[in-house]
Design a protein around this motif. Structure first.
Motif, PDB file in Angstrom:
ATOM      1  N   PHE A 120       0.916  -1.354  -0.042  1.00  0.00           N
ATOM      2  CA  PHE A 120      -0.073  -0.133   0.196  1.00  0.00           C
ATOM      3  C   PHE A 120       0.889   1.207  -0.009  1.00  0.00           C
ATOM      4  O   PHE A 120       0.582   2.332  -0.648  1.00  0.00           O
ATOM      5  N   LEU A 123       2.199   1.460  -3.541  1.00  0.00           N
ATOM      6  CA  LEU A 123       1.140   2.127  -4.649  1.00  0.00           C
ATOM      7  C   LEU A 123       0.894   3.348  -4.468  1.00  0.00           C
ATOM      8  O   LEU A 123       0.711   4.042  -5.238  1.00  0.00           O
ATOM      9  N   THR A 124       0.965   3.772  -2.957  1.00  0.00           N
ATOM     10  CA  THR A 124       0.696   5.275  -2.827  1.00  0.00           C
ATOM     11  C   THR A 124       1.986   6.286  -3.082  1.00  0.00           C
ATOM     12  O   THR A 124       1.762   7.136  -3.937  1.00  0.00           O
ATOM     13  N   GLY A 131      -3.176   3.708  -4.099  1.00  0.00           N
ATOM     14  CA  GLY A 131      -2.652   3.052  -3.083  1.00  0.00           C
ATOM     15  C   GLY A 131      -3.735   3.351  -1.766  1.00  0.00           C
ATOM     16  O   GLY A 131      -3.860   2.647  -0.897  1.00  0.00           O
TER      17      GLY A 131
END
Length: 154
Positions: A120, A123-124, A131
Motif C-alpha cells: 500500500f 502503490l501510494t 494506494g
C-alpha cells in the motif's frame, strides 16, 4: 536554482522520507522528522515556487500564460512549463507522502505487519490514489472485525 535541479532535489528528498517511513522504526521522533522535514519542506517548496511563478518573480521557463486553475486549458498551460511541471510534481510528492504517513500510522494501530503495509505504501508512492483506495478497502475490513471483537468482549 533551475527547475531541473529543484526537480531532482524534491524527488530525492521525498524518496529519503519514503525510505524512512518504510524501513525505520516508527517512533514519535521518526514520524515527526518525516512530517516536518519531509512533508512540510515539500509544502514550503511548493508554496515558494507557486508564489514565485504567479507573482512573476520566477521564470516558469516556458510560454508565460495566466495561471487559471478553473479551466483545463489554464492548467495545461501551467503544466506546459518546466516550472509548472515541477510545482505540480512537488504537490503530488507532498500529498502522497502525507497520505503514506497516515496509512502507515493507521496500519500500525490496526496491527498490520510492515510486510502487509508495504504494497500500500509502494502503490501510494507510485500511484497516489490507487494506494489510498486499496488501503481504504483493506482497513475497513480490519476495522469492522476489530469492532465486532470488541463488542463480543464487552
Amino acid at each position: 536554482m533551475n527547475w531541473d535541479t529543484l526537480f531532482t532535489l524534491t524527488n530525492g528528498w521525498a524518496l529519503a522520507a519514503w525510505a524512512a517511513l518504510a524501513f525505520l522504526p516508527r517512533g514519535p521522533k521518526t514520524l515527526a522528522l518525516i512530517l516536518y522535514l519531509g512533508v512540510a519542506l515539500l509544502c514550503l517548496t511548493y508554496m515558494t515556487a507557486l508564489i514565485g511563478v504567479m507573482s512573476g518573480g520566477m521564470d516558469p521557463q516556458g510560454p508565460r500564460a495566466a495561471t487559471d486553475f478553473t479551466t483545463l486549458s489554464g492548467v495545461m498551460a501551467l503544466f506546459d512549463t518546466k516550472g509548472g511541471a515541477v510545482i505540480g510534481w512537488t504537490h503530488y510528492l507532498a500529498f502522497d507522502l502525507f497520505v503514506g504517513m497516515w496509512i502507515a500510522r493507521d496500519a500500525d494501530q490496526k496491527g498490520f505487519s510492515r510486510v502487509a503495509q508495504f504494497p500500500f505504501l509502494f502503490l501510494t508512492l507510485m500511484f497516489g490514489p490507487i494506494g489510498l483506495l486499496g488501503w481504504l478497502v483493506v482497513r475497513d475490513r480490519r476495522a469492522r472485525a476489530q469492532t465486532k471483537a470488541q463488542a463480543k468482549a464487552a
